[in-house]
Design an enzyme around this catalytic site. Structure first.
Site, PDB file in Angstrom:
ATOM      1  N   HIS A 144      -3.048  18.271 -45.296  1.00 27.12           N
ATOM      2  CA  HIS A 144      -1.897  18.289 -46.200  1.00 27.12           C
ATOM      3  C   HIS A 144      -1.938  19.460 -47.189  1.00 27.12           C
ATOM      4  O   HIS A 144      -0.915  20.070 -47.498  1.00 27.12           O
ATOM      5  CB  HIS A 144      -1.850  16.953 -46.954  1.00 27.12           C
ATOM      6  CG  HIS A 144      -0.484  16.510 -47.326  1.00 27.12           C
ATOM      7  ND1 HIS A 144      -0.194  15.210 -47.652  1.00 27.12           N
ATOM      8  CD2 HIS A 144       0.685  17.170 -47.425  1.00 27.12           C
ATOM      9  CE1 HIS A 144       1.079  15.094 -47.955  1.00 27.12           C
ATOM     10  NE2 HIS A 144       1.637  16.268 -47.829  1.00 27.12           N
TER      11      HIS A 144
ATOM     12  N   SER B 282      11.724  19.188 -46.514  1.00 28.34           N
ATOM     13  CA  SER B 282      12.773  19.396 -47.524  1.00 28.34           C
ATOM     14  C   SER B 282      13.739  20.506 -47.119  1.00 28.34           C
ATOM     15  O   SER B 282      14.059  21.385 -47.923  1.00 28.34           O
ATOM     16  CB  SER B 282      12.147  19.705 -48.889  1.00 28.34           C
ATOM     17  OG  SER B 282      11.393  18.624 -49.361  1.00 28.34           O
ATOM     18  N   PRO B 283      14.251  20.493 -45.866  1.00 24.93           N
ATOM     19  CA  PRO B 283      15.190  21.539 -45.455  1.00 24.93           C
ATOM     20  C   PRO B 283      16.532  21.440 -46.169  1.00 24.93           C
ATOM     21  O   PRO B 283      17.341  22.368 -46.106  1.00 24.93           O
ATOM     22  CB  PRO B 283      15.345  21.292 -43.949  1.00 24.93           C
ATOM     23  CG  PRO B 283      15.085  19.823 -43.792  1.00 24.93           C
ATOM     24  CD  PRO B 283      14.005  19.510 -44.786  1.00 24.93           C
ATOM     25  N   LEU B 284      16.755  20.328 -46.881  1.00 27.91           N
ATOM     26  CA  LEU B 284      17.967  20.156 -47.677  1.00 27.91           C
ATOM     27  C   LEU B 284      17.696  20.333 -49.166  1.00 27.91           C
ATOM     28  O   LEU B 284      18.473  19.892 -50.001  1.00 27.91           O
ATOM     29  CB  LEU B 284      18.570  18.769 -47.415  1.00 27.91           C
ATOM     30  CG  LEU B 284      19.077  18.549 -45.986  1.00 27.91           C
ATOM     31  CD1 LEU B 284      19.478  17.105 -45.773  1.00 27.91           C
ATOM     32  CD2 LEU B 284      20.252  19.476 -45.694  1.00 27.91           C
ATOM     33  N   GLY B 285      16.572  21.004 -49.481  1.00 28.92           N
ATOM     34  CA  GLY B 285      16.272  21.249 -50.890  1.00 28.92           C
ATOM     35  C   GLY B 285      16.126  19.975 -51.692  1.00 28.92           C
ATOM     36  O   GLY B 285      16.642  19.862 -52.803  1.00 28.92           O
ATOM     37  N   ARG B 286      15.404  18.999 -51.121  1.00 28.24           N
ATOM     38  CA  ARG B 286      15.210  17.686 -51.760  1.00 28.24           C
ATOM     39  C   ARG B 286      16.549  17.048 -52.120  1.00 28.24           C
ATOM     40  O   ARG B 286      16.710  16.420 -53.162  1.00 28.24           O
ATOM     41  CB  ARG B 286      14.300  17.793 -52.979  1.00 28.24           C
ATOM     42  CG  ARG B 286      12.924  18.382 -52.640  1.00 28.24           C
ATOM     43  CD  ARG B 286      11.964  18.356 -53.803  1.00 28.24           C
ATOM     44  NE  ARG B 286      10.738  19.062 -53.459  1.00 28.24           N
ATOM     45  CZ  ARG B 286       9.700  18.528 -52.816  1.00 28.24           C
ATOM     46  NH1 ARG B 286       9.756  17.275 -52.456  1.00 28.24           N
ATOM     47  NH2 ARG B 286       8.624  19.238 -52.546  1.00 28.24           N
ATOM     48  N   GLY B 287      17.519  17.243 -51.224  1.00 31.76           N
ATOM     49  CA  GLY B 287      18.836  16.644 -51.384  1.00 31.76           C
ATOM     50  C   GLY B 287      19.838  17.517 -52.109  1.00 31.76           C
ATOM     51  O   GLY B 287      21.040  17.259 -52.067  1.00 31.76           O
ATOM     52  N   PHE B 288      19.361  18.575 -52.782  1.00 29.30           N
ATOM     53  CA  PHE B 288      20.258  19.373 -53.606  1.00 29.30           C
ATOM     54  C   PHE B 288      21.321  20.098 -52.789  1.00 29.30           C
ATOM     55  O   PHE B 288      22.482  20.220 -53.206  1.00 29.30           O
ATOM     56  CB  PHE B 288      19.452  20.391 -54.424  1.00 29.30           C
ATOM     57  CG  PHE B 288      20.251  21.069 -55.491  1.00 29.30           C
ATOM     58  CD1 PHE B 288      20.510  20.417 -56.684  1.00 29.30           C
ATOM     59  CD2 PHE B 288      20.764  22.343 -55.314  1.00 29.30           C
ATOM     60  CE1 PHE B 288      21.261  21.023 -57.684  1.00 29.30           C
ATOM     61  CE2 PHE B 288      21.503  22.959 -56.300  1.00 29.30           C
ATOM     62  CZ  PHE B 288      21.758  22.299 -57.492  1.00 29.30           C
TER      63      PHE B 288
ATOM     64  N   TYR C  62       1.475   8.976 -49.155  1.00 24.54           N
ATOM     65  CA  TYR C  62       2.827   8.503 -49.450  1.00 24.54           C
ATOM     66  C   TYR C  62       2.787   7.009 -49.750  1.00 24.54           C
ATOM     67  O   TYR C  62       2.461   6.191 -48.885  1.00 24.54           O
ATOM     68  CB  TYR C  62       3.771   8.766 -48.286  1.00 24.54           C
ATOM     69  CG  TYR C  62       3.968  10.218 -47.927  1.00 24.54           C
ATOM     70  CD1 TYR C  62       3.648  11.246 -48.824  1.00 24.54           C
ATOM     71  CD2 TYR C  62       4.499  10.581 -46.695  1.00 24.54           C
ATOM     72  CE1 TYR C  62       3.854  12.580 -48.495  1.00 24.54           C
ATOM     73  CE2 TYR C  62       4.706  11.914 -46.359  1.00 24.54           C
ATOM     74  CZ  TYR C  62       4.373  12.912 -47.253  1.00 24.54           C
ATOM     75  OH  TYR C  62       4.578  14.232 -46.910  1.00 24.54           O
TER      76      TYR C  62
END
Length: 328
Positions: A124, A203-209, A57
């Site tokens: 990873h 990404s439990p928020l779908g990368r913000g989507f 990262y």
């Protein structure tokens, strides 16, 4: 608020963690180091103990940032980082996991983080050219030496989990898991539940989507990785927005945001599941943490899944050159 704890194998962590990747890469501007560090400090004050980073990262910059943020509060942190993603001169992504490489990586991460041990050290991506038994053997050696306390795997297949477990049980498997990414449910999540391994959804928020804040690809600045992900393309966006609109209706009825509803759904998958929503701003962190207290009834869970069936999601998670590194 008290957010409680959950277990990843033998490791006790907060019921929700913080993904730190976006503070250094992937989602637009990363110049506000002060706010990123303040977000980490606020997370610790709210009871979040699990901080997640990786050596790739920001090409090491994220580990340095996290290390600086926790320098005077190391005892309050369950520190997770990763090794194993490699890139060639053209930027093509691969994976490496031979024992010599593992040792080189852990020493470099310890230096960047400014710590004497890592609490949870993930591979990873699985190296197709190194038997998982050899990689795990090296990780078990690091546990014995005290350089790491526990190890984990990321984006691996169920058979790999079983083979790794036979050598030395992992504490956790980290994979993408949300209402629009549910491939882990077929075999990996059941295998983890059977073997007593924690699951850490990124990404439990779908990368913000799934927050409802994204309505157009034009919102993404140059360099934002979502510009290259099929699900965010103009061809797929309308179908995926319909899913979010349906979730908003349910969320409004409960007096919460669509993002909080989506997080609560992930958290409902089991007591061994600890999502790590990522953010670089305190405002969004606080919203995410509030979702820990959101209890969903069986009827609500059924309604949510009916509103967001996996069959309705348009587009793959990754383009083909990245997808081939997943599920090994």
């Amino acid at each position: 608020m008290a957010i409680g704890t959950r277990r990843l194998g033998d490791l006790t962590v907060s019921a929700q963690g913080l993904g730190c990747m976006g503070m250094s890469q992937a989602y637009g501007d990363t110049s506000d180091r002060t706010e990123s560090i303040a977000t980490i400090h606020r997370a610790l004050d709210l009871g979040v103990t699990l901080l997640d980073t990786a050596n790739v990262y920001g090409d090491g910059a994220n580990e340095e940032l996290v290390g600086a943020a926790i320098a005077d509060r190391r005892d309050r942190v369950v520190l997770a980082t990763k090794f194993g993603i490699v890139r060639d001169a053209d930027g093509n992504q691969g994976a490496q996991g031979d024992p010599a490489y593992v040792r080189t990586c852990v020493e470099a991460s310890l230096r960047r983080l400014g710590v004497d041990h890592i609490d949870l050290y993930y591979q990873h991506r699985v190296d197709p050219d190194t038997p998982i038994e050899e990689t795990v053997g090296a990780l078990a050696g690091l546990v014995e030496e005290g350089k790491i306390r526990h190890y984990g795997l990321s984006e691996c297949g169920a058979d790999t989990v079983r083979r790794a477990h036979a050598v030395h049980p992992p504490a956790a498997v980290q994979s993408e898991w949300s209402l629009w990414t549910r491939g882990i449910e077929e075999s990996v999540a059941p295998t983890c539940a059977e073997l007593g391994i924690g699951v850490v959804p990124f990404s439990p928020l779908g990368r913000g989507f799934l927050t409802g804040a994204i309505t157009s690809t034009g919102q993404f600045p140059e360099g934002d990785m979502r510009r290259g992900l099929p699900r965010f393309s103009d061809d797929n966006l309308a179908a995926n927005l319909a899913i979010v609109d349906a979730l908003k209706v349910i969320a409004e009825r409960r007096g919460v945001t669509a993002g909080q509803l989506a997080l609560a759904w992930v958290q409902s998958r089991g007591e061994h599941v600890v999502p790590i929503p990522g953010t670089k701003r305190r405002t969004y962190l606080e919203q995410n943490v509030e979702a820990v207290a959101l209890e969903l009834s069986a009827d609500e869970l059924a309604e949510i899944e009916a509103a967001a069936p996996s069959s309705a999601v348009a587009g793959e998670r990754y383009p083909a050159h990245l997808q081939r590194n997943v599920g090994r």
